[in-house]
Design a protein around this motif. Structure first.
Motif, PDB file in Angstrom:
ATOM      1  N   LEU A 194       0.821  -1.087   0.116  1.00  0.00           N
ATOM      2  CA  LEU A 194      -0.031   0.060   0.139  1.00  0.00           C
ATOM      3  C   LEU A 194       0.861   1.217   0.327  1.00  0.00           C
ATOM      4  O   LEU A 194       0.365   2.323  -0.457  1.00  0.00           O
ATOM      5  N   THR A 195       1.944   1.228   0.238  1.00  0.00           N
ATOM      6  CA  THR A 195       2.920   2.327   0.616  1.00  0.00           C
ATOM      7  C   THR A 195       3.587   2.608  -0.669  1.00  0.00           C
ATOM      8  O   THR A 195       3.716   3.829  -1.162  1.00  0.00           O
ATOM      9  N   THR A 196       4.062   1.737  -1.445  1.00  0.00           N
ATOM     10  CA  THR A 196       5.086   1.973  -2.568  1.00  0.00           C
ATOM     11  C   THR A 196       4.029   1.849  -3.713  1.00  0.00           C
ATOM     12  O   THR A 196       4.509   2.151  -4.974  1.00  0.00           O
ATOM     13  N   GLY A 197       2.873   1.129  -3.889  1.00  0.00           N
ATOM     14  CA  GLY A 197       2.235   0.487  -4.993  1.00  0.00           C
ATOM     15  C   GLY A 197       2.947  -0.483  -5.826  1.00  0.00           C
ATOM     16  O   GLY A 197       2.197  -0.882  -6.837  1.00  0.00           O
ATOM     17  N   LEU A 282       4.441  -3.481   6.994  1.00  0.00           N
ATOM     18  CA  LEU A 282       3.836  -3.429   5.645  1.00  0.00           C
ATOM     19  C   LEU A 282       2.520  -3.777   5.558  1.00  0.00           C
ATOM     20  O   LEU A 282       2.169  -4.690   6.109  1.00  0.00           O
ATOM     21  N   HIS A 283       1.842  -2.915   4.875  1.00  0.00           N
ATOM     22  CA  HIS A 283       0.286  -3.038   4.683  1.00  0.00           C
ATOM     23  C   HIS A 283       0.219  -3.480   3.360  1.00  0.00           C
ATOM     24  O   HIS A 283       0.266  -2.799   2.298  1.00  0.00           O
ATOM     25  N   GLY A 288      -4.557  -6.996  -7.485  1.00  0.00           N
ATOM     26  CA  GLY A 288      -4.863  -6.466  -8.897  1.00  0.00           C
ATOM     27  C   GLY A 288      -4.726  -4.943  -9.211  1.00  0.00           C
ATOM     28  O   GLY A 288      -4.634  -4.436 -10.034  1.00  0.00           O
ATOM     29  N   LEU A 289      -4.459  -4.091  -8.053  1.00  0.00           N
ATOM     30  CA  LEU A 289      -3.898  -2.710  -8.191  1.00  0.00           C
ATOM     31  C   LEU A 289      -2.531  -2.641  -8.698  1.00  0.00           C
ATOM     32  O   LEU A 289      -2.387  -1.698  -9.560  1.00  0.00           O
ATOM     33  N   ALA A 290      -1.852  -3.570  -8.516  1.00  0.00           N
ATOM     34  CA  ALA A 290      -0.428  -3.634  -9.214  1.00  0.00           C
ATOM     35  C   ALA A 290      -0.492  -4.263 -10.614  1.00  0.00           C
ATOM     36  O   ALA A 290       0.125  -3.808 -11.450  1.00  0.00           O
TER      37      ALA A 290
END
Length: 473
Positions: A194-197, A282-283, A288-290
């Motif tokens: 979630l932080t780096t995508g 790490l969250h 599917g977002l990546a």
């Protein structure tokens, strides 16, 4: 003057209200499962997954799409199982030659189940997931008083509710049990940091970066992380133990990094985990977002190596005769177009447009990248096969097979499947239609027919393949 009995009853009621309010206002301190540090703190890397020396190197990647993706992908698996041929004098099926199954979001449920239980996917997966009102059960569990109380904990969220439901599907199997009980095919489940995508892969190499023990990770946790749609489900959390073990070799920048963007990006992402003081947790959210297709990571790995030969350098010379990638795309059509009106889109419309509009554009971009990589790989393979020291046999071939809902040959069935909603639950008739659609879409694929001809496949033969198909009706 009030009567004593009335005063007593009032006092009891007030006390009850106060106690109930106190219980509601009190926050739970429930902590969910958290990943452990690597057992060997002296720094030896975790044991990597073994490499199987086979003339066919095959992978199947399942996209996101909830239960729709799981059912459509199940049809593809059935058709692969029904494709029988002989290799080195022994009869086998194309599914039995698969070395790797990859999945994101809904596709990770099917990929994880097949990796854990093999051919049980044809006899039990429908009853364990597709036809059990999974989503309604999830909502009922989320609304249970005990769950509502745990949800008041700052460490426990809706994603953990999903993990609990998935525990039953995966029978509490951990990655360690998966590796020892059923080492093939290898499993690649991908979530999004979630932080780096950036993609976060549940692999020994990824967990080596955070000095953590992948073997202790429940399969349900990985799949829940890959399926945690933002806003609807909460992120899943891992502890970063970087610094408690030796720096893994994977963090070293390859020699060709100055001319290889993929290698440089992977190095930068790996470096982001190296300072546990800066990033102790790490969250993870929906994979599917990546990459909603679940193939971009496979391509990035191959490109980062610098060449096709480097990607297969661990295999004996002349051993590889077929490289096969089956990409299963279960994305649906947009149900409602927001650009047909001047009204302000609602929240649901915005989410749908982001998932199936912008997300669809990103999928098309991924497909173009894959196709470009395949063209370059085909040219390299033509130059490398049969050469001294090359892992590729003189007749080695590369087969990339793309299967989507748009490829279902029957127009009426195709239209129906493209409008199945994205959720953890579908109707029984939709499950049957999606399974049938997956089989027919793969069977009619020109790339798949080319592969079958090159294998000398007789098609759907053999009692096990027929039995598998019958179980899915």
């Amino acid at each position: 003057m009030q009567r004593p009995a009335f005063i007593a009853r009032t006092a009891v009621r007030l006390a009850s209200v106060c106690m109930a309010s106190a219980l509601l206002l009190a926050c739970s301190t429930t902590h969910p499962w958290i990943n452990e540090p690597v057992r060997n703190l002296a720094g030896e890397p975790q044991q990597a997954e073994p490499v199987r020396e086979r003339p066919i190197v095959a992978a199947v990647a399942f996209s996101g799409g909830g239960a729709r993706a799981a059912a459509f992908g199940l049809g593809v698996l059935a058709e692969l199982k029904a494709t029988r041929f002989e290799i080195d004098g022994s009869e086998t099926t194309l599914l039995d030659e698969v070395d790797l199954v990859s999945g994101v979001s809904g596709g990770s449920i099917l990929a994880g189940y097949y990796a854990a239980f093999g051919d049980e996917v044809f006899t039990r997966f429908k009853e364990d997931f597709l036809l059990v009102n999974f989503q309604n059960a999830l909502l009922r569990q989320a609304a249970a008083p005990s769950t509502l109380y745990r949800l008041t904990s700052p460490w426990w969220g809706r994603g953990n509710v999903l993990q609990e439901r998935l525990d039953a599907v995966f029978r509490n199997v951990t990655y360690g049990q998966l590796r020892t009980r059923r080492p093939w095919p290898r499993l690649l489940v991908t979530a999004t940091d979630l932080t780096t995508g950036a993609p976060f892969e549940f692999t020994p190499e990824q967990f080596a970066l955070i000095c953590s023990d992948l073997d202790s990770v429940p399969l349900s946790f990985a799949v829940a992380a890959s399926s945690s749609v933002p806003l609807l489900l909460s992120p899943m959390t891992l502890r970063n133990h970087a610094g408690s073990c030796a720096r893994p070799e994977q963090e070293q920048l390859p020699d060709n990094a100055d001319r290889n963007l993929s290698a440089r990006m992977r190095h930068l992402i790996a470096q982001s985990y190296s300072d546990a003081a800066a990033r102790p947790y790490l969250h993870l959210v929906d994979g599917g977002l990546a990459d909603n297709l679940g193939v971009r990571g496979l391509v990035d790995h191959a490109v980062a190596e610098g060449s096709l030969r480097e990607s297969f350098r661990h295999l004996p010379p002349g051993s590889v005769r077929k490289i096969v990638l089956v990409s299963v795309n279960s994305e649906r059509d947009i149900g409602e177009r927001i650009d047909e009106t001047d009204r302000v889109p609602g929240t649901g419309q915005v989410l749908t447009a982001l998932l199936f509009g912008a997300g669809s554009r990103y999928t098309k971009e991924t497909i173009e990248i894959v196709q470009d990589t395949v063209r370059r790989a085909q040219a390299e393979l033509a130059a490398e096969r049969g050469r001294d020291g090359s892992p590729f046999a003189a007749d080695a071939q590369l087969h990339v097979i793309n299967v989507s809902l748009h490829d279902v040959p029957d127009p009426a069935l195709r239209h129906a499947l493209l409008h199945v909603p994205t959720s953890f639950e579908i109707l029984p008739v939709q499950a049957r239609q999606l399974i049938a659609g997956g089989r027919s879409a793969l069977r009619e694929s020109p790339q798949f027919q080319r592969l079958r001809r090159s294998l000398g496949s007789a098609g759907s033969a053999g009692s096990l393949a027929v039995s598998a198909a019958e179980n899915l009706q």
